[in-house]
Write a protein that holds these residues in place. Structure first.
Motif, PDB file in Angstrom:
ATOM      1  N   SER A 282       0.864  -1.252   0.105  1.00  0.00           N
ATOM      2  CA  SER A 282      -0.086   0.068   0.241  1.00  0.00           C
ATOM      3  C   SER A 282       0.877   1.237  -0.078  1.00  0.00           C
ATOM      4  O   SER A 282       0.297   2.249  -0.284  1.00  0.00           O
ATOM      5  N   LYS A 283       2.149   1.069   0.340  1.00  0.00           N
ATOM      6  CA  LYS A 283       3.067   2.463   0.554  1.00  0.00           C
ATOM      7  C   LYS A 283       3.761   2.473  -0.413  1.00  0.00           C
ATOM      8  O   LYS A 283       4.103   3.533  -0.832  1.00  0.00           O
ATOM      9  N   ALA A 284       4.358   1.403  -1.097  1.00  0.00           N
ATOM     10  CA  ALA A 284       5.191   1.616  -2.391  1.00  0.00           C
ATOM     11  C   ALA A 284       4.988   0.437  -3.134  1.00  0.00           C
ATOM     12  O   ALA A 284       4.577  -0.665  -2.946  1.00  0.00           O
ATOM     13  N   ASN A 285       5.847   0.350  -4.338  1.00  0.00           N
ATOM     14  CA  ASN A 285       5.865  -0.663  -5.283  1.00  0.00           C
ATOM     15  C   ASN A 285       6.789  -1.761  -4.774  1.00  0.00           C
ATOM     16  O   ASN A 285       8.068  -1.645  -4.823  1.00  0.00           O
ATOM     17  N   VAL A 286       6.410  -2.954  -4.388  1.00  0.00           N
ATOM     18  CA  VAL A 286       7.204  -3.877  -3.811  1.00  0.00           C
ATOM     19  C   VAL A 286       7.870  -4.920  -4.894  1.00  0.00           C
ATOM     20  O   VAL A 286       7.207  -5.465  -5.846  1.00  0.00           O
ATOM     21  N   ASN A 287       9.161  -4.884  -5.301  1.00  0.00           N
ATOM     22  CA  ASN A 287       9.645  -5.591  -6.336  1.00  0.00           C
ATOM     23  C   ASN A 287      10.295  -6.794  -5.965  1.00  0.00           C
ATOM     24  O   ASN A 287      10.770  -7.503  -6.713  1.00  0.00           O
ATOM     25  N   ARG A 288      10.556  -6.908  -4.645  1.00  0.00           N
ATOM     26  CA  ARG A 288      11.135  -8.077  -4.053  1.00  0.00           C
ATOM     27  C   ARG A 288      10.687  -8.381  -2.928  1.00  0.00           C
ATOM     28  O   ARG A 288      10.483  -7.501  -1.878  1.00  0.00           O
ATOM     29  N   PHE A 289      10.387  -9.710  -2.607  1.00  0.00           N
ATOM     30  CA  PHE A 289       9.733  -9.957  -1.103  1.00  0.00           C
ATOM     31  C   PHE A 289      10.122 -11.464  -1.015  1.00  0.00           C
ATOM     32  O   PHE A 289       9.542 -12.448  -1.470  1.00  0.00           O
ATOM     33  N   GLU A 290      11.054 -11.938  -0.106  1.00  0.00           N
ATOM     34  CA  GLU A 290      11.212 -13.116   0.249  1.00  0.00           C
ATOM     35  C   GLU A 290      11.709 -13.578   1.487  1.00  0.00           C
ATOM     36  O   GLU A 290      12.244 -12.704   2.289  1.00  0.00           O
ATOM     37  N   GLU A 291      11.387 -14.897   1.971  1.00  0.00           N
ATOM     38  CA  GLU A 291      11.748 -15.206   3.288  1.00  0.00           C
ATOM     39  C   GLU A 291      13.356 -15.618   3.315  1.00  0.00           C
ATOM     40  O   GLU A 291      13.723 -16.317   2.444  1.00  0.00           O
TER      41      GLU A 291
END
Lengths: 310, 446
Positions: A282-291
């Motif tokens: 909701s705040k920014a464009n997430v281009n990477r998300f990993e555990e």
């Protein structure tokens, strides 16, 4: 019976030095089992016990459901870490000799040798002496010696040492191929990246004791600590960073203003990351998300160090 | 069992095909025979040099005493001065000149005689001249005492005490030495074999260790099998080499003697010993031939079959004991330079056995020292072999000693091989350490 080898509370002392302290392992059939541990942990002693080179002071070893006995030798192939060949003996004679010691007949050994020589691209070396070969070539011959009698259980102690990357890959593929053909493999090494690639199960031995064992995926799951790496594109990095740090516990952050890239590592309380992801997207464009999944190497170092302290 | 055979075969072939082994096998007899022939030839050349000696005799004696022999001839000068006689001697290249002056009697003549030569005179010449003078003086004195030569011959008696064993069997003096010498030969053979081929076993173990093949092999066979196979394979190679040496050396020797036309007697040490022993006993034996016959007969009487069978027993057991120690040493160290401290204690009993044998057993084959050393298992293979030519039982080695020695040897053999196998088993997997004796002891408990 789904295990090829079981060790039950195997202990071994050398004088006052304890080499193995009640090691119990279950090595499943048709898989690659990584035996890890720092130098001097007792891996080689354990392997030597499996090969009946030395004998345990107490405890028992079962091979394919039976108590380990001399006849099992022919069913095990062992590539030791300290390995070599007779320098002045011809390649062909030498491999035949070693194959016959493992119980193969001369004709059978010859037939299989031909197959392996073709497969590993060893052509006209039959009449060459080992001292005329390069180290990598000699290692290939040793690999053949280990697998020639088609053992049920293969034990590789640091198999890639002495190989250049190309040949190391070749050998790695051969190990996988052997597994596919039904062999069970014990793989002892320091090279964690190859463990990651090959092993389904691992055991970690430290100072004569087993400190960890199980399925690699289970262990990894157990060792992850709900930490997440996130990358976002934003021009207001600093403000966003401040906002995030109020809501979540930030363990690392880096903001690159020119590329408008914000990288952060967030420590969560549970596995559930949906709250974090919803908030961030909701705040920014997430281009990477990993555990963050710990590598075998990290697990290795972490457990050994924590053991060292206690 | 079949694995053991495989190992024996490999060890044998590896040894026999080894280049330096092949070279040694075929070169050694040539070198050995070459040496013998050279020495014999040089001796012959040396002896065949004919010496010419000038004599200036101004006295009334010695006109017929100096007779030309095979190695010496005499040239007589007459009516010239000593100086010119010396000159011509030197010019002619003679060995020297004997000057016999004119004097009142033989004693004075002899006293004032001189032998002149360019350098220091050869002892052969001096001996010859002295003997002529001695003989002359003796005869002269006998004449003065009015003893005739026939009386003298009657006086000159030879006596040798007769010896016999309690059972009445006649003994020949000196035969003990000869027998011990034969036994010593066997003992020496055992020692040489142990040192040469024990060393081979040791080096072969070290080679397996340094080439790191050892762990590959003992994951297929038991360390003990490997050790045993190695020892047997190497010994067979050794026996092959020895056989080739003996056959080719005898053949070459025979050939060389024929070519160079050398009397075998000049190089046969046994012969020398025989005549030497005879000499010591009775300087002028009138019936030398008869005695020689007796000696020869006695040699034939030596129980060769018994001797050879016990040689086999002592050889096999002794060699196995020592070579398993060598194998253990090879397993304990990483390279050959580290072996020195362990090898010395092995060589020591071997050397002791040989020296004790030669100094004590020869003189008194059944004395306490000889008995002790022939019972002690590390020396018994060599020392007992030196005693055995004297026979077993009465007059020879008592049966209990022989049995005790063999039982002790077998016991030690089992014990040592067991210990060596333990050290070997641990040692072959130990790298990078130079072990101390204490550490070796610790290994036994692993």
């Amino acid at each position: 019976m789904n295990t090829i080898l079981v060790t039950n509370e195997v202990s071994k002392d050398f004088g006052t030095f304890k080499a193995l302290d009640k090691i119990s392992l279950e090595i499943p059939k048709n898989s690659i089992y990584g035996l890890l541990g720092p130098n001097g942990a007792g891996k080689t002693t354990l392997i030597r016990i499996i090969n009946q080179i030395t004998y345990p002071d107490s405890g028992t070893v079962y091979f394919d459901g039976e108590k380990l006995k001399p006849e099992h030798i022919a069913l095990i192939g062992y590539l030791p870490e300290e390995r070599g060949l007779y320098k002045s003996m011809k390649v062909g004679e030498q491999v035949l000799y070693l194959a016959q010691l493992k119980g193969l007949t001369k004709t059978e050994a010859k037939k299989r040798l031909k197959y392996w020589f073709d497969r590993l691209d060893i052509g006209d070396w039959w009449n060459k002496k080992i001292q005329e070969l390069s180290k990598g070539m000699a290692q290939k011959i040793q690999f053949i010696v280990t697998v020639l009698h088609e053992p049920k259980l293969l034990i590789f102690d640091e198999p890639f040492s002495g190989f250049d990357p190309i040949n190391a890959n070749l050998i790695k593929d051969e190990i996988i191929h052997l597994k596919e053909k039904g062999a069970s493999i014990i793989f002892s090494t320091h090279r964690m990246e190859s463990v990651e690639e090959l092993c389904e199960h691992i055991a970690l031995i430290h100072k004569a004791e087993k400190i960890l064992d199980g399925k690699l995926s289970d262990i990894k799951r157990a060792y992850k600590n709900n930490s997440f790496h996130i990358g976002m594109t934003t021009t207001k990095g600093e403000e966003l960073l401040k906002e995030i740090s109020e809501k979540f516990s930030l363990s690392a952050s880096h903001y690159n203003q020119i590329e408008a890239q914000l990288n952060i590592t967030v420590q969560m309380h549970s596995e559930d990351s949906s709250e974090l992801l919803t908030y961030l997207s909701s705040k920014a464009n997430v281009n990477r998300f990993e555990e963050k999944i710990p590598s075998v190497s990290e697990i290795f170092i972490q457990t050994v160090q924590s053991k060292g302290k206690s | 069992m079949s694995k053991l055979l495989l190992i024996i075969k490999r060890e044998y072939l590896a040894k026999v095909r080894n280049k330096s082994f092949v070279v040694m096998t075929f070169l050694s007899p040539i070198l050995m025979v070459g040496m013998v022939v050279l020495i014999a030839y040089l001796t012959k050349v040396n002896d065949s040099e004919k010496r010419i000696i000038g004599i200036l005799n101004n006295s009334d004696y010695f006109s017929n005493d100096f007779n030309t022999t095979e190695s010496m001839s005499f040239v007589r000068f007459k009516g010239i001065s000593l100086e010119s006689a010396k000159d011509s001697t030197e010019n002619m290249g003679y060995s020297g000149i004997l000057f016999i002056p004119k004097a009142v009697n033989l004693e004075e003549v002899a006293k004032n005689s001189f032998f002149y030569s360019k350098g220091a005179p050869s002892t052969v010449v001096i001996d010859k001249l002295e003997s002529v003078f001695k003989e002359r003086l003796r005869q002269r004195r006998l004449q003065e005492m009015e003893v005739s030569t026939t009386d003298l011959a009657a006086l000159d008696s030879h006596f040798e005490i007769n010896t016999a064993s309690f059972s009445g069997e006649q003994n020949l003096k000196g035969i003990n030495e000869i027998k011990a010498f034969i036994g010593g030969g066997f003992g020496y053979l055992i020692m040489m074999f142990i040192i040469i081929y024990g060393g081979f076993v040791m080096r072969s173990v070290i080679e397996e260790k340094t080439s790191r093949i050892i762990e590959v092999i003992i994951s297929s066979v038991k360390p003990f099998q490997l050790m045993l196979g190695k020892i047997i394979g190497t010994s067979l190679a050794g026996i092959t080499q020895f056989a080739i040496w003996i056959v080719s050396a005898s053949f070459l020797l025979f050939l060389a003697l024929a070519i160079f036309d050398i009397e075998p007697n000049t190089i046969n040490p046994g012969q020398e010993l025989l005549s030497g022993a005879a000499d010591n006993l009775a300087p002028p034996i009138p019936s030398a031939n008869e005695t020689m016959m007796l000696y020869t007969q006695e040699l034939f009487n030596i129980p060769w079959l018994m001797l050879l069978s016990f040689f086999l027993v002592y050889f096999v057991l002794g060699y196995l004991i020592y070579s398993s120690i060598y194998a253990a040493i090879g397993a304990a160290v990483d390279n050959e330079t580290d072996t020195q401290q362990f090898i010395f204690p092995i060589i020591l009993p071997l050397m002791l056995a040989i020296y004790v044998g030669f100094f004590s057993v020869f003189g008194n084959p059944h004395g306490p020292i000889a008995v002790g050393f022939s019972l002690f298992p590390l020396t018994s293979p060599i020392v007992m072999m030196m005693r055995l030519p004297g026979g077993i039982g009465e007059g020879g080695v008592p049966i209990w000693q022989l049995l005790a020695s063999i039982v002790l040897l077998i016991g030690t053999f089992i014990g040592i091989v067991w210990l060596a196998a333990k050290i070997y088993r641990v040692g072959i997997l130990m790298y990078g350490k130079k072990p101390s004796y204490r550490e070796l002891f610790k290994w036994l408990k692993y």
